[in-house]
Design an enzyme around this catalytic site. Structure first.
Site, PDB file in Angstrom:
ATOM      1  N   GLU A 105      -8.150 -12.338   5.548  1.00 56.59           N
ATOM      2  CA  GLU A 105      -7.187 -11.799   6.524  1.00 56.59           C
ATOM      3  C   GLU A 105      -7.922 -11.813   7.864  1.00 56.59           C
ATOM      4  O   GLU A 105      -7.855 -12.784   8.598  1.00 56.59           O
ATOM      5  CB  GLU A 105      -6.754 -10.382   6.126  1.00 56.59           C
ATOM      6  CG  GLU A 105      -5.700  -9.756   7.056  1.00 56.59           C
ATOM      7  CD  GLU A 105      -5.442  -8.271   6.783  1.00 56.59           C
ATOM      8  OE1 GLU A 105      -6.318  -7.578   6.240  1.00 56.59           O
ATOM      9  OE2 GLU A 105      -4.357  -7.787   7.176  1.00 56.59           O
ATOM     10  N   HIS A 125      -8.659  -7.692  -1.013  1.00 55.82           N
ATOM     11  CA  HIS A 125      -8.244  -8.162   0.315  1.00 55.82           C
ATOM     12  C   HIS A 125      -9.325  -9.087   0.866  1.00 55.82           C
ATOM     13  O   HIS A 125     -10.492  -8.681   0.965  1.00 55.82           O
ATOM     14  CB  HIS A 125      -8.095  -6.999   1.291  1.00 55.82           C
ATOM     15  CG  HIS A 125      -6.786  -6.285   1.213  1.00 55.82           C
ATOM     16  ND1 HIS A 125      -6.339  -5.679   0.082  1.00 55.82           N
ATOM     17  CD2 HIS A 125      -5.823  -6.085   2.165  1.00 55.82           C
ATOM     18  CE1 HIS A 125      -5.155  -5.134   0.316  1.00 55.82           C
ATOM     19  NE2 HIS A 125      -4.822  -5.362   1.570  1.00 55.82           N
ATOM     20  N   ASP A 174       3.068  -5.539   2.378  1.00 58.44           N
ATOM     21  CA  ASP A 174       1.839  -4.869   2.790  1.00 58.44           C
ATOM     22  C   ASP A 174       2.089  -3.389   3.113  1.00 58.44           C
ATOM     23  O   ASP A 174       1.733  -2.518   2.323  1.00 58.44           O
ATOM     24  CB  ASP A 174       1.214  -5.586   3.999  1.00 58.44           C
ATOM     25  CG  ASP A 174      -0.299  -5.492   4.069  1.00 58.44           C
ATOM     26  OD1 ASP A 174      -0.908  -5.005   3.105  1.00 58.44           O
ATOM     27  OD2 ASP A 174      -0.866  -5.916   5.088  1.00 58.44           O
ATOM     28  N   ASP A 175       2.637  -3.102   4.283  1.00 53.03           N
ATOM     29  CA  ASP A 175       2.842  -1.718   4.756  1.00 53.03           C
ATOM     30  C   ASP A 175       4.242  -1.609   5.361  1.00 53.03           C
ATOM     31  O   ASP A 175       4.393  -1.535   6.590  1.00 53.03           O
ATOM     32  CB  ASP A 175       1.792  -1.371   5.825  1.00 53.03           C
ATOM     33  CG  ASP A 175       0.376  -1.416   5.274  1.00 53.03           C
ATOM     34  OD1 ASP A 175       0.010  -0.516   4.500  1.00 53.03           O
ATOM     35  OD2 ASP A 175      -0.356  -2.367   5.611  1.00 53.03           O
ATOM     36  N   HIS A 203       0.861  -1.198   0.000  1.00 47.26           N
ATOM     37  CA  HIS A 203       0.000   0.000   0.000  1.00 47.26           C
ATOM     38  C   HIS A 203       0.888   1.235   0.000  1.00 47.26           C
ATOM     39  O   HIS A 203       1.756   1.362   0.878  1.00 47.26           O
ATOM     40  CB  HIS A 203      -0.869   0.033   1.260  1.00 47.26           C
ATOM     41  CG  HIS A 203      -1.773  -1.156   1.398  1.00 47.26           C
ATOM     42  ND1 HIS A 203      -3.113  -1.097   1.118  1.00 47.26           N
ATOM     43  CD2 HIS A 203      -1.525  -2.439   1.786  1.00 47.26           C
ATOM     44  CE1 HIS A 203      -3.658  -2.287   1.331  1.00 47.26           C
ATOM     45  NE2 HIS A 203      -2.710  -3.126   1.728  1.00 47.26           N
TER      46      HIS A 203
HETATM   47  N1  ADE Z   1      -4.752  -1.078   4.255  1.00 48.00           N
HETATM   48  C1  ADE Z   1      -3.462  -0.961   4.551  1.00 48.00           C
HETATM   49  N2  ADE Z   1      -2.993  -2.090   5.133  1.00 48.00           N
HETATM   50  C2  ADE Z   1      -4.057  -2.958   5.196  1.00 48.00           C
HETATM   51  C3  ADE Z   1      -4.227  -4.279   5.661  1.00 48.00           C
HETATM   52  N3  ADE Z   1      -3.220  -4.980   6.203  1.00 48.00           N
HETATM   53  N4  ADE Z   1      -5.451  -4.834   5.555  1.00 48.00           N
HETATM   54  C4  ADE Z   1      -6.458  -4.146   5.033  1.00 48.00           C
HETATM   55  N5  ADE Z   1      -6.345  -2.895   4.571  1.00 48.00           N
HETATM   56  C5  ADE Z   1      -5.151  -2.308   4.638  1.00 48.00           C
HETATM   57 ZN    ZN Z   2      -2.890  -5.055   2.263  1.00 54.00          ZN
END
Ligand code: ADE
Ligand code: ZN
Length: 366
Positions: A229, A226, A307-308, A27
């Site tokens: 999760e 997504h 992811d981040d 992201h």
């Molecule tokens: N937006 C940013 N990181 C995320 C994640 N791990 N799950 C869902 N939305 C997100």
């Molecule tokens: Zn994500």
């Protein structure tokens, strides 16, 4: 004395960086470097929500923590506030990006960061709902980001396309309007429609976003969602059945449903897995408990992503090295992950062919 287990051969991160590869689940909102964040806050005269040294430790900032949500993440602060506190932090952070120049700068910095990890192509997820200065001007945001990505590519950095993401709590009408704007303007570099956000904060999105996703599909946009999760396998079924998802972001909880696993294998649907994110956000207690190796052994196509990475304090090359150590993977497995990342990506066919050829030349030479 008990015999020591033989030490696993450690894969050097330098070797990992040299593998041509793609990252397909990252992201943009989760890649702001500390230095960029401080500069943006200063430019806008905005106070930080907490000390700079712990800015990414969301659990320390009152504004982002909902005490009722304690998902139990342990490795880093993000887990303490849960996914929803973390998403509120992204709102604050992206709210600092107010001009086209600032947006372009963030996109350029993203490409540089990816390049430093040896990533040659990225599908970057951008969710305009986090960027509150751009509400009602989402297409302009895409254009400003594309300008930064264009400059990055001209400078020899990672090639990047954008997956425009809906927040799963948005309404059907908002989703359909967003897609109509994308189809009407066709902003450069936007190649896919995505859904992200907290699966616990809304029910299944399949019915709600079906019309928007059908319109995106008809206009030739790719689809990634997504799911699996914070929701279980049902979220993945929903994304496949109603939204015609080509890839699933995370999807790890598919492992709980053998029929779903078989469907993923049969249809060749890649899961864009991010083990560190899952562990830090409290989905699994540690690497040893993560289902990545089970999915791979079952024959599911798996890509390995961050992811981040900024708030999770990781890089892709480091995470591949950690995965190799945790799951006993050697170079052949990492080469397979690299090839899968390229194949699963939404890069154009020429770039895919070139990167795969480069990867295979490298293997012949070693
Ligand atoms: N937006 C940013 N990181 C995320 C994640 N791990 N799950 C869902 N939305 C997100
Ligand atoms: Zn994500």
């Amino acid at each position: 004395m008990p015999a020591l287990a033989p030490a696993a051969v450690r894969i050097d991160e330098q070797d990992i960086r040299l593998l041509p590869k793609a990252e397909v689940h990252v992201h943009l909102e989760g890649t702001f470097a500390l230095v960029d964040l401080l500069r943006l806050a200063k430019e806008n005269g905005v106070a930080l929500p907490g000390p700079a040294a712990t800015i990414f430790d969301v659990s320390t900032h009152d504004a982002f923590v909902r005490p009722e949500i304690t998902t139990g993440g342990t490795a880093h602060g993000v887990g303490g506030a849960g996914l929803s506190g973390f998403l509120r932090f992204l709102d604050w952070q992206c709210g600092l990006v107010r001009t086209p120049e600032q947006a372009a700068r963030i996109a350029y910095a993203f490409a540089a960061r990816q390049t430093a990890s040896g990533i040659r192509y990225s599908d970057v997820i951008v969710n305009p709902t986090h960027w509150n200065a751009w509400h009602g001007r989402e297409i302009e945001l895409m254009q400003a980001l594309a300008a930064g990505l264009d400059e990055a590519e001209q400078d020899g950095l990672c090639v990047t396309n954008i997956a425009y993401s809906l927040l799963r709590t948005q309404t059907a009408i908002e989703a359909e309007q967003a897609v109509a704007a994308l189809v009407g303007h066709r902003p450069s570099r936007v190649v896919a429609l995505s859904i992200d956000g907290d699966e616990k904060a809304s029910g299944p999105t399949g019915e709600k976003f079906r019309t928007a996703f059908r319109a995106a599909e008809a206009a030739g946009l790719h689809r990634t969602v997504h799911a699996g999760e914070s929701s279980g396998p049902a979220g993945v079924w929903d994304a496949l059945d109603h939204l015609h998802a080509e890839r699933i972001d995370h999807g790890v909880r598919s492992i709980e449903d053998p029929v779903l696993v078989q469907r993923l294998v049969d249809e060749g649907i890649p899961l864009d897995v991010c083990p560190r994110s899952n562990i830090t956000l409290g989905l699994y207690p540690d690497w040893a408990s993560h289902p990545l190796p089970l999915l791979v052994e079952a024959g599911v196509r798996v890509t390995l992503n961050t992811d981040d990475p900024a708030p999770l304090a990781c890089t892709l090359d480091e995470d591949w090295a950690v995965a190799a150590g945790a799951f006993g993977y050697g170079r052949p497995e990492l080469v397979r992950f690299a090839a899968e990342s390229i194949r699963a990506s939404f890069a154009d066919d020429d770039l895919k062919r070139d990167l795969l050829a480069e990867l295979s030349d490298l293997e012949v030479a070693t």
